[in-house]
Design an enzyme around this catalytic site. Structure first.
Site, PDB file in Angstrom:
ATOM      1  N   ARG A 229      48.291   7.367  37.608  1.00  0.00           N
ATOM      2  CA  ARG A 229      47.452   6.183  37.797  1.00  0.00           C
ATOM      3  C   ARG A 229      47.545   5.309  36.556  1.00  0.00           C
ATOM      4  O   ARG A 229      47.543   5.821  35.421  1.00  0.00           O
ATOM      5  CB  ARG A 229      45.984   6.581  38.020  1.00  0.00           C
ATOM      6  CG  ARG A 229      45.692   6.995  39.438  1.00  0.00           C
ATOM      7  CD  ARG A 229      45.853   5.829  40.423  1.00  0.00           C
ATOM      8  NE  ARG A 229      45.635   6.200  41.802  1.00  0.00           N
ATOM      9  CZ  ARG A 229      46.580   6.608  42.645  1.00  0.00           C
ATOM     10  NH1 ARG A 229      47.834   6.710  42.252  1.00  0.00           N
ATOM     11  NH2 ARG A 229      46.290   6.900  43.898  1.00  0.00           N
ATOM     12  N   ASP A 253      55.369   3.922  36.995  1.00  0.00           N
ATOM     13  CA  ASP A 253      55.313   3.642  38.443  1.00  0.00           C
ATOM     14  C   ASP A 253      53.983   3.016  38.853  1.00  0.00           C
ATOM     15  O   ASP A 253      53.875   2.415  39.906  1.00  0.00           O
ATOM     16  CB  ASP A 253      55.507   4.964  39.214  1.00  0.00           C
ATOM     17  CG  ASP A 253      55.504   4.756  40.721  1.00  0.00           C
ATOM     18  OD1 ASP A 253      56.234   3.860  41.200  1.00  0.00           O
ATOM     19  OD2 ASP A 253      54.795   5.499  41.431  1.00  0.00           O
ATOM     20  N   GLU A 258      47.222  -3.597  40.262  1.00  0.00           N
ATOM     21  CA  GLU A 258      48.375  -3.671  41.165  1.00  0.00           C
ATOM     22  C   GLU A 258      48.071  -4.662  42.278  1.00  0.00           C
ATOM     23  O   GLU A 258      46.936  -4.691  42.753  1.00  0.00           O
ATOM     24  CB  GLU A 258      48.686  -2.291  41.744  1.00  0.00           C
ATOM     25  CG  GLU A 258      49.131  -1.313  40.671  1.00  0.00           C
ATOM     26  CD  GLU A 258      49.470   0.076  41.225  1.00  0.00           C
ATOM     27  OE1 GLU A 258      49.393   0.272  42.447  1.00  0.00           O
ATOM     28  OE2 GLU A 258      49.817   0.953  40.422  1.00  0.00           O
ATOM     29  N   HIS A 277      54.873   1.298  42.195  1.00  0.00           N
ATOM     30  CA  HIS A 277      54.072   2.349  42.832  1.00  0.00           C
ATOM     31  C   HIS A 277      54.829   2.960  44.030  1.00  0.00           C
ATOM     32  O   HIS A 277      54.360   2.935  45.174  1.00  0.00           O
ATOM     33  CB  HIS A 277      52.708   1.811  43.279  1.00  0.00           C
ATOM     34  CG  HIS A 277      51.663   2.883  43.416  1.00  0.00           C
ATOM     35  ND1 HIS A 277      50.339   2.664  43.169  1.00  0.00           N
ATOM     36  CD2 HIS A 277      51.742   4.185  43.779  1.00  0.00           C
ATOM     37  CE1 HIS A 277      49.646   3.775  43.375  1.00  0.00           C
ATOM     38  NE2 HIS A 277      50.496   4.721  43.759  1.00  0.00           N
ATOM     39  N   ALA A 280      55.003   7.737  46.258  1.00  0.00           N
ATOM     40  CA  ALA A 280      54.807   8.376  47.563  1.00  0.00           C
ATOM     41  C   ALA A 280      55.717   7.773  48.626  1.00  0.00           C
ATOM     42  O   ALA A 280      55.614   8.123  49.796  1.00  0.00           O
ATOM     43  CB  ALA A 280      53.360   8.202  47.987  1.00  0.00           C
TER      44      ALA A 280
HETATM   45  N1  LIG Z   1      52.675   7.385  42.177  1.00  0.00           N
HETATM   46  C1  LIG Z   1      52.287   7.743  43.371  1.00  0.00           C
HETATM   47  O1  LIG Z   1      52.609   7.145  44.365  1.00  0.00           O
HETATM   48  C2  LIG Z   1      51.451   8.957  43.503  1.00  0.00           C
HETATM   49  C3  LIG Z   1      51.624   9.822  44.596  1.00  0.00           C
HETATM   50  C4  LIG Z   1      50.821  10.946  44.706  1.00  0.00           C
HETATM   51  C5  LIG Z   1      49.847  11.192  43.755  1.00  0.00           C
HETATM   52  N2  LIG Z   1      49.681  10.320  42.723  1.00  0.00           N
HETATM   53  C6  LIG Z   1      48.695  10.575  41.679  1.00  0.00           C
HETATM   54  O2  LIG Z   1      49.149  11.675  40.894  1.00  0.00           O
HETATM   55  C7  LIG Z   1      48.041  12.327  40.296  1.00  0.00           C
HETATM   56  C8  LIG Z   1      48.151  13.826  40.489  1.00  0.00           C
HETATM   57  O3  LIG Z   1      48.138  14.152  41.857  1.00  0.00           O
HETATM   58  P1  LIG Z   1      48.090  15.696  42.339  1.00  0.00           P
HETATM   59  O4  LIG Z   1      48.305  15.684  43.803  1.00  0.00           O
HETATM   60  O5  LIG Z   1      48.949  16.517  41.469  1.00  0.00           O
HETATM   61  O6  LIG Z   1      46.575  15.998  42.033  1.00  0.00           O
HETATM   62  P2  LIG Z   1      45.911  17.433  41.750  1.00  0.00           P
HETATM   63  O7  LIG Z   1      44.473  17.250  42.009  1.00  0.00           O
HETATM   64  O8  LIG Z   1      46.657  18.504  42.443  1.00  0.00           O
HETATM   65  O9  LIG Z   1      46.136  17.621  40.179  1.00  0.00           O
HETATM   66  C9  LIG Z   1      45.437  16.916  39.204  1.00  0.00           C
HETATM   67  C10 LIG Z   1      45.281  17.844  38.015  1.00  0.00           C
HETATM   68  O10 LIG Z   1      44.685  17.102  36.973  1.00  0.00           O
HETATM   69  C11 LIG Z   1      43.790  17.964  36.298  1.00  0.00           C
HETATM   70  N3  LIG Z   1      42.803  17.188  35.570  1.00  0.00           N
HETATM   71  C12 LIG Z   1      41.690  16.589  36.046  1.00  0.00           C
HETATM   72  N4  LIG Z   1      41.033  15.984  35.033  1.00  0.00           N
HETATM   73  C13 LIG Z   1      41.756  16.221  33.919  1.00  0.00           C
HETATM   74  C14 LIG Z   1      41.581  15.867  32.542  1.00  0.00           C
HETATM   75  N5  LIG Z   1      40.512  15.147  32.146  1.00  0.00           N
HETATM   76  N6  LIG Z   1      42.516  16.272  31.673  1.00  0.00           N
HETATM   77  C15 LIG Z   1      43.591  16.997  32.074  1.00  0.00           C
HETATM   78  N7  LIG Z   1      43.796  17.388  33.346  1.00  0.00           N
HETATM   79  C16 LIG Z   1      42.885  16.992  34.254  1.00  0.00           C
HETATM   80  C17 LIG Z   1      43.182  18.812  37.390  1.00  0.00           C
HETATM   81  O11 LIG Z   1      42.684  20.027  36.875  1.00  0.00           O
HETATM   82  C18 LIG Z   1      44.371  19.038  38.311  1.00  0.00           C
HETATM   83  O12 LIG Z   1      45.024  20.255  38.017  1.00  0.00           O
HETATM   84  C19 LIG Z   1      46.809  11.685  40.924  1.00  0.00           C
HETATM   85  O13 LIG Z   1      46.338  10.682  40.059  1.00  0.00           O
HETATM   86  C20 LIG Z   1      47.344  11.026  42.180  1.00  0.00           C
HETATM   87  O14 LIG Z   1      46.549   9.960  42.598  1.00  0.00           O
HETATM   88  C21 LIG Z   1      50.461   9.222  42.578  1.00  0.00           C
HETATM   89  O1  LIG Z   2      49.851   4.968  49.270  1.00  0.00           O
HETATM   90  C1  LIG Z   2      50.715   5.026  48.412  1.00  0.00           C
HETATM   91  O2  LIG Z   2      51.882   4.650  48.580  1.00  0.00           O
HETATM   92  C2  LIG Z   2      50.379   5.601  47.054  1.00  0.00           C
HETATM   93  C3  LIG Z   2      49.833   6.966  47.148  1.00  0.00           C
HETATM   94  C4  LIG Z   2      49.546   7.625  45.851  1.00  0.00           C
HETATM   95  O3  LIG Z   2      49.241   6.791  44.837  1.00  0.00           O
HETATM   96  C5  LIG Z   2      48.500   8.676  46.034  1.00  0.00           C
HETATM   97  O4  LIG Z   2      47.576   8.757  45.224  1.00  0.00           O
HETATM   98  O5  LIG Z   2      48.634   9.449  46.990  1.00  0.00           O
END
Ligand SMILES: NC(=O)c1ccc[n+]([C@@H]2O[C@H](COP(=O)([O-])OP(=O)(O)OC[C@H]3O[C@@H](n4cnc5c(N)ncnc54)[C@H](O)[C@@H]3O)[C@@H](O)[C@H]2O)c1
Ligand SMILES: O=C(O)CC[C@@H](O)C(=O)O
Length: 528
Positions: A229, A253, A258, A277, A280
């Protein structure tokens, strides 16, 4: 029921929803327009573009569920939704691989200057010496956030022979060791890491986690990857750290705002590679999250339990497998118990006996409260607001558990305490799916909790059943099953009748007026 899909989600998900409900797909709605039309909808499906603000939620008079086709719910005011009893659910697993692989793509592209090489060559330049890269093997990767994506990145980085360390205060050392990596404190990672990748949620804790002060503690050759994020990195501080040679480069990314502002300083730096972004954005992930969120929305609208709700206690999949067949039964038991009760309810005990007592049964207890409160309140009670509403009405809910069981492999017993009396209802499953009420106030019954039920107390004397049967028959109400037995009070019997249709209040009054009938209740299992 009507569903609004306000961001682009894959057709497979929309089609699933259309099989059950009326669906409108309206993309890129201005917020004022969303606020105007949201009262017409029972469910809303979004990705990250739609901002489901407090104002949207306040206007959403009929909204029961918001589904996020993806992981992050930071575009939804979850607190406001919870206060309004609106379920917020996400699709946390469908895009894990996509985001993990995008992270690896970004890390490799950053290490080898792929975007810069591509752009310059397309521009007619042959820049071999200027675009010297670095290898991954033997380098240290610091992962911040070792959840689904973080641990996927760790496994792939290990395969590339990197040294991997991670910071995640909510993961224990054994979990990290199972992946084959070491957990360190945040400040311990900075002097070691050649690459730092972020995989944590955006929260008040993680906002600007990487800032000027932290960049100063890093190796000057460090490269940073952010596919989590935008707000977890202070973009201005990162740009400055790169300009000053404190950070060698970054692959980004996600942005704090955004679509990103073209004036964002990170876009002006050659050492920064960017994608809009796209973490996903794979065909597979988009189908995955759309189908998962559609299934969640359908379950929520049908009042079924949801494993992926973010504003309810999470249910682990192995627990859900055990408790899923009991949800309907628990809800109907709540409905029956409250209908039997007279007086002011002070407390409710839910006792679990048998193997079911060995798993987390909180959501079953919530289902029971949902059934109980939906029978007496006009406001819609669901899995999100049920515990809060019970608490606000001063009803103490207690779970009692014992592996011991007498006649049934598993038994759920609900005791409703009022200022007048205690009522007890017990239920179990016949086979693996068929819920049955097996006890009402100490009397052994066998009742399917569906349709309409009459429960009556009467004096133990001839003709009582006949009177009631005649009243029902005269009023055109068909009895489909009937049980009669003695209660613990000498001379008093209980009758339990399942009937084929609703029993009008006038008919109930006639039954109650029969000489020898001590009381009668009509339970409508269809209302919950
Ligand atoms: N770029 C994209 O399109 C995209 C796609 C999917 C997910 N994401 C983002 O990626 C991130 C991770 O997703 P995920 O599915 O692995 O989530 P998840 O919940 O499986 O993992 C997040 C991890 O962060 C840890 N965490 C929480 N607070 C914390 C802190 N203060 N310090 C350190 N660690 C901490 C949690 O313990 C957890 O293990 C999220 O922000 C999600 O929104 C982005
Ligand atoms: O919708 C998307 O393409 C972004 C999703 C991603 O940021 C997520 O947190 O799952």
């Amino acid at each position: 029921m009507r569903i609004l899909v306000s961001d682009p989600v894959s057709a497979q998900g929309v089609e699933l929803l259309q099989k059950e409900y009326e669906v409108d797909v309206k993309i890129k709605l201005p917020i004022e327009e969303l606020i105007k039309i949201i009262p017409q909808y029972d469910a809303l499906v979004v990705r990250s573009e739609t901002k489901v603000t407090k104002a949207v939620i306040e206007a959403a008079a009929n909204l029961k569920v918001i589904g996020r086709a993806g992981v992050g719910v930071d575009n939804i005011d979850v607190e406001a939704a919870t206060q309004k009893g609106i379920i917020v659910l996400n699709a946390p697993e469908g895009n894990t691989i996509a985001a993990t692989e995008h992270t690896m793509a970004m890390m490799l592209a950053l290490a080898r200057n792929v975007p810069q090489a591509h752009a310059s060559l397309k521009n007619g330049q042959w820049l071999r010496s200027k675009l010297m890269g670095v290898e991954m093997r033997g380098k240290t990767l610091g992962i911040l956030g070792l959840g689904r994506i973080g641990s996927g990145v760790a496994k792939r980085a290990l395969a590339m022979e990197m040294n991997v360390v991670a910071y995640d205060p909510f993961i224990n050392a054994e979990q990290a060791a199972a992946i084959g990596i070491q957990l360190l404190e945040l400040d311990e990672i900075f002097p070691l890491a050649d690459f730092i990748t972020l995989h944590l949620p955006f929260t008040s804790e993680t906002k600007y986690l990487l800032n000027k002060e932290r960049f100063a503690k890093m190796k000057p050759s460090v490269r940073i990857i952010n596919c989590a994020r935008g707000g977890v990195i202070h973009e201005g501080d990162l740009a400055e750290a790169i300009e000053q040679g404190i950070v060698a480069g970054a692959a980004i990314d996600v942005f704090e705002k955004e679509p990103v502002n073209p004036e964002n300083p990170l876009l002006k730096l050659d050492q920064v590679i960017v994608t809009p972004h796209l973490g996903a954005s794979t065909a597979e992930a988009q189908v995955g999250v759309a189908v998962d969120v559609a299934k969640g929305i359908i379950a929520a609208l049908k009042g079924e339990p949801i494993a992926t709700a973010v504003n309810m206690a999470p249910i682990q999949s192995h627990v859900l497998e055990v408790i899923r067949p009991y949800f309907n039964l628990a809800e109907k038991m709540g409905c029956l118990a409250i209908n039997l009760a007279e007086g002011r309810i002070t407390a409710v005990d839910v006792e679990y006996n048998g193997e079911i007592s060995e798993v987390d049964t909180k959501m079953l207890t919530t289902a029971m409260i949902k059934g109980l409160l939906n029978s007496i309140l006009t406001e819609h009670i669901n899995y999100v607001n049920a515990p809060g509403v019970a608490k606000s009405r001063g009803i103490k809910i207690r779970e009692v558990k014992s592996k011991e069981t007498a006649n049934f492999a598993n038994l759920i017993t609900v005791r409703v305490y009022t200022d007048k009396k205690t009522h007890v209802v017990a239920g179990t499953l016949f086979g693996h799916e068929e819920g049955r009420i097996v006890m009402i106030d100490g009397y052994r019954v066998d009742v399917e909790p569906q349709g309409w039920l009459i429960v009556g107390l009467h004096l133990d004397r001839p003709g009582m059943i006949g009177y009631v049967g005649t009243i029902l028959g005269t009023d055109g109400i068909n009895i489909n099953s009937m049980q009669v037995g003695r209660t613990e009070v000498t001379g008093t019997n209980i009758m339990v009748m399942s009937v084929d249709s609703d029993v009008p209040a006038a008919t109930m009054l006639k039954i109650k007026a029969v000489d020898g009938i001590l009381g009668a209740k009509m339970i409508n299992f269809c209302v919950i």
